[in-house]
Structures are given as C-alpha cells and as structure tokens.
Design an enzyme around this catalytic site. Structure first.
Site, short mmCIF file in Angstrom:
data_model
loop_
_atom_site.label_atom_id
_atom_site.label_comp_id
_atom_site.label_asym_id
_atom_site.label_seq_id
_atom_site.Cartn_x
_atom_site.Cartn_y
_atom_site.Cartn_z
N ASP A 16 0.80 -1.34 0.07
CA ASP A 16 -0.01 -0.06 0.16
C ASP A 16 0.82 1.28 0.06
O ASP A 16 1.94 1.17 0.50
CB ASP A 16 -0.83 -0.04 1.37
CG ASP A 16 -2.01 0.77 1.15
OD1 ASP A 16 -2.43 1.36 -0.09
OD2 ASP A 16 -2.85 1.07 2.12
N HIS A 33 2.49 3.20 -8.82
CA HIS A 33 2.35 1.79 -9.22
C HIS A 33 3.43 1.02 -10.07
O HIS A 33 3.95 -0.01 -9.76
CB HIS A 33 0.86 1.64 -9.98
CG HIS A 33 -0.20 2.04 -9.38
ND1 HIS A 33 -0.32 1.77 -8.11
CD2 HIS A 33 -1.21 2.78 -9.76
CE1 HIS A 33 -1.54 2.20 -7.76
NE2 HIS A 33 -2.07 3.04 -8.55
N THR A 62 -10.90 -6.69 -4.91
CA THR A 62 -12.35 -6.82 -5.46
C THR A 62 -12.82 -5.38 -5.34
O THR A 62 -13.63 -5.03 -6.22
CB THR A 62 -13.19 -7.78 -4.79
OG1 THR A 62 -13.12 -7.76 -3.50
CG2 THR A 62 -12.69 -9.32 -5.07
N ASN A 64 -10.82 -2.59 -5.49
CA ASN A 64 -10.16 -1.63 -6.52
C ASN A 64 -10.96 -1.05 -7.63
O ASN A 64 -10.62 -0.32 -8.33
CB ASN A 64 -8.76 -2.09 -6.65
CG ASN A 64 -7.85 -2.03 -5.51
OD1 ASN A 64 -6.92 -2.65 -5.30
ND2 ASN A 64 -8.08 -1.05 -4.47
C1 IPE Z 1 -5.46 -2.78 -0.41
O1 IPE Z 1 -5.07 -1.38 -0.27
C2 IPE Z 1 -5.37 -3.44 -1.61
C3 IPE Z 1 -4.29 -3.54 -2.15
C4 IPE Z 1 -2.92 -3.16 -1.83
C5 IPE Z 1 -4.21 -4.13 -3.48
P1 IPE Z 1 -6.08 -0.29 -0.68
O2 IPE Z 1 -5.48 1.08 -0.72
O3 IPE Z 1 -7.01 -0.46 -1.84
O4 IPE Z 1 -7.19 -0.29 0.82
P2 IPE Z 1 -8.02 0.61 1.47
O5 IPE Z 1 -8.89 1.27 0.53
O6 IPE Z 1 -6.93 1.93 1.88
O7 IPE Z 1 -8.48 0.04 2.53
C1 IPE Z 2 -1.52 0.13 -3.12
O1 IPE Z 2 -1.21 1.61 -3.32
C2 IPE Z 2 -1.60 -0.49 -4.70
C3 IPE Z 2 -2.95 -0.98 -5.09
C4 IPE Z 2 -3.99 -0.75 -4.31
C5 IPE Z 2 -3.07 -1.53 -6.35
P1 IPE Z 2 -2.51 2.62 -3.44
O2 IPE Z 2 -2.64 2.76 -5.02
O3 IPE Z 2 -3.70 1.97 -2.64
O4 IPE Z 2 -1.87 3.80 -2.89
P2 IPE Z 2 -2.43 4.89 -1.83
O5 IPE Z 2 -2.66 4.07 -0.77
O6 IPE Z 2 -3.44 5.51 -2.53
O7 IPE Z 2 -1.14 5.98 -1.20
MG MG Z 3 -4.20 2.34 -0.70
#
Ligand code: IPE
Ligand code: IPE
Ligand code: MG
Length: 234
Positions: A16, A33, A62, A64
């Site tokens: 994350d 990413h 799921t 995302n």
């Molecule tokens: C969890 O991260 C999913 C992945 C790392 C793939 P998210 O960024 O989507 O989770 P939330 O929304 O902060 O809970």
């Molecule tokens: C995690 O990074 C990767 C995925 C969920 C695919 P984020 O995209 O959630 O990054 P933040 O949490 O918004 O910084």
């Molecule tokens: Mg995130």
C-alpha cells in the site's frame, strides 16, 4: 541478517501507498504503481536469498474496481505487460507463480496470460510468488460456501471442518502466512486473507510500498523473532 534468526516460511504483503508516494512528488498515481513493481521484484529476490518459501502480494482487490477508470485500466495493463516482461526472469530465478483471485470476470486475454504464467513456472521451486489479483477474502469465502453446498448435494457424507473448508479456498495449496506486512501506515486488512491470517503476526509499517527495502524487511523479521507465537497455548 545473523544465521541464528528464524526465517518465516511465508510472508504476505499488502503493498500500500503507491498513490501517495507518487503524489508526494507531484506525479500521477500511476507512476507510483510502476515503482511498486520494482519494490516487489526486489523483495521477492531478497526473500528468496534469505530462505523465505512463499511471498504473497496483494496487487488488486475486489474493491479496487471503485477507482477511476484510468487507474483501473492502468493497473490491469500493468499486470499484463509485467507478466510478459518478468516471465523470463521467473524462469531464470526459479520462481513459481500462482495468481489468486476471481478470474472469471477478467478479460480472456488476461486469463490466458495468468494460465500461461502459472503453467510455465509450475516446476520452479526456488520460491513461490502468490499474486493476489481481483482478490477479496469475502468473495473467496462465499465461493467456498457455494462450491461446498453443491458438492454436499452430491455427497451428504461430506462433513465440513476446518481442513475441508481450507480445501475450498483459492489458497488451498498454500500454507498460512507467518507474517503479514502492510505498508503506508494504514492499519486494516482491506479484505485480505481473512481466514488465512488467523494466527499470523501482523506488522504495520509507515514506509510507503515504493520505498520498502530489504532493511525494512530485516527489521520486521527481527521483531518477528522476538514475538511469542502461542497459538492459544500458554
Ligand atoms: C488494499 O489497499 C489493496 C491492495 C493493496 C491491492 P487499498 O489502498 O485498496 O485499501 P484501502 O482502500 O485503503 O482500505
Ligand atoms: C496500493 O497503493 C496499490 C494498489 C491498491 C493497487 P495505493 O494505490 O492504494 O496507494 P495509496 O494508498 O492511495 O497511497
Ligand atoms: Mg491504498
């Protein structure tokens, strides 16, 4: 790392913080990413070097799909293109890859790419990388129940217990994680491996995923070594 350190068998990562990492530098979230892929490549290499047998990486949940169309298609294209790029490295480095998640709603092209990746790397035994893509723990558990209900109709002697339930999960061939690490300071599971993490040691680190390096992992493993895993005993 000193030789007396106990190395976990399976480490699961909630990768994350990619978006915030990019935004901190006034770059689009997608830039984060891309950088996140480098972090994963590096961590898998390091895990293999120190003797970890399984790495699980949460790449797309799921939930995302709720992101902007642009970001969702970027993430889908990214996994597709990375598989093509990395497959020769996986072969060279003896990495077996499994893709865990709900594939049925993904494009046929991506499904084929996952099938090919798994088939090609299936005999590798240096380390196993489990990529959780279009994965959600609740979805996995519902599917497990549905499949069990169907089998039960055919065979009423099929008695449910923990071990049988495990066989209905997408992770049935994978041991439970010893350690779960979530980067970026968020302290929640976000629908990640709810059943499988029942007795894992949880670590929440402030570092954003693109900045996560070997020394951060060393630090977690050292802390893991000082934890007392009791599994309900005394
Ligand atoms: C969890 O991260 C999913 C992945 C790392 C793939 P998210 O960024 O989507 O989770 P939330 O929304 O902060 O809970
Ligand atoms: C995690 O990074 C990767 C995925 C969920 C695919 P984020 O995209 O959630 O990054 P933040 O949490 O918004 O910084
Ligand atoms: Mg995130």
């Amino acid at each position: 790392m000193s030789s007396s350190v106990k190395i976990p068998n399976h480490i699961a990562f909630i990768m994350d913080g990619n978006g915030r990492w990019a935004q901190h530098q006034n770059k689009p979230r997608t830039f984060g990413h891309k950088k996140g892929v480098e972090s994963l490549r590096n961590i898998v290499t390091y895990c293999q070097k120190i003797g970890v047998k399984h790495v699980s990486a949460y790449a797309f949940s799921t939930e995302n799909w709720n992101r902007s169309k642009v970001e969702v298609s970027f993430l889908i294209n990214l996994i597709f293109s990375q598989i093509e790029i990395e497959i020769s490295n996986f072969m060279k480095n003896n990495v077996k890859v499994l893709v865990i998640g709900n594939r049925s709603t993904l494009s046929k092209t991506l499904q084929k790419s996952f099938d090919r990746l798994e088939a090609k790397t299936s005999q590798n035994d240096g380390i196993q990388l489990n990529l959780l893509f279009n994965y959600g723990s609740r979805n996995e558990i519902i599917h497990a129940c549905q499949n069990y209900a169907q089998d039960f109709q055919k065979n009423p002697n099929l008695i449910m217990d923990e071990s049988l339930f495990n066989d209905y999960l997408l992770t049935k061939t994978i041991p439970d994680p010893d350690i779960m690490i979530r980067t970026s300071g968020e302290q929640r599971l976000s629908n990640f491996l709810l059943w499988q993490l029942s007795y894992s040691e949880l670590f929440f680190v402030d570092t954003l995923w693109p900045d996560f390096k070997n020394e951060h992992l060393d630090d977690v493993i050292n802390q893991f070594n000082n934890r007392d895993r009791r599994f309900g005993g005394h």
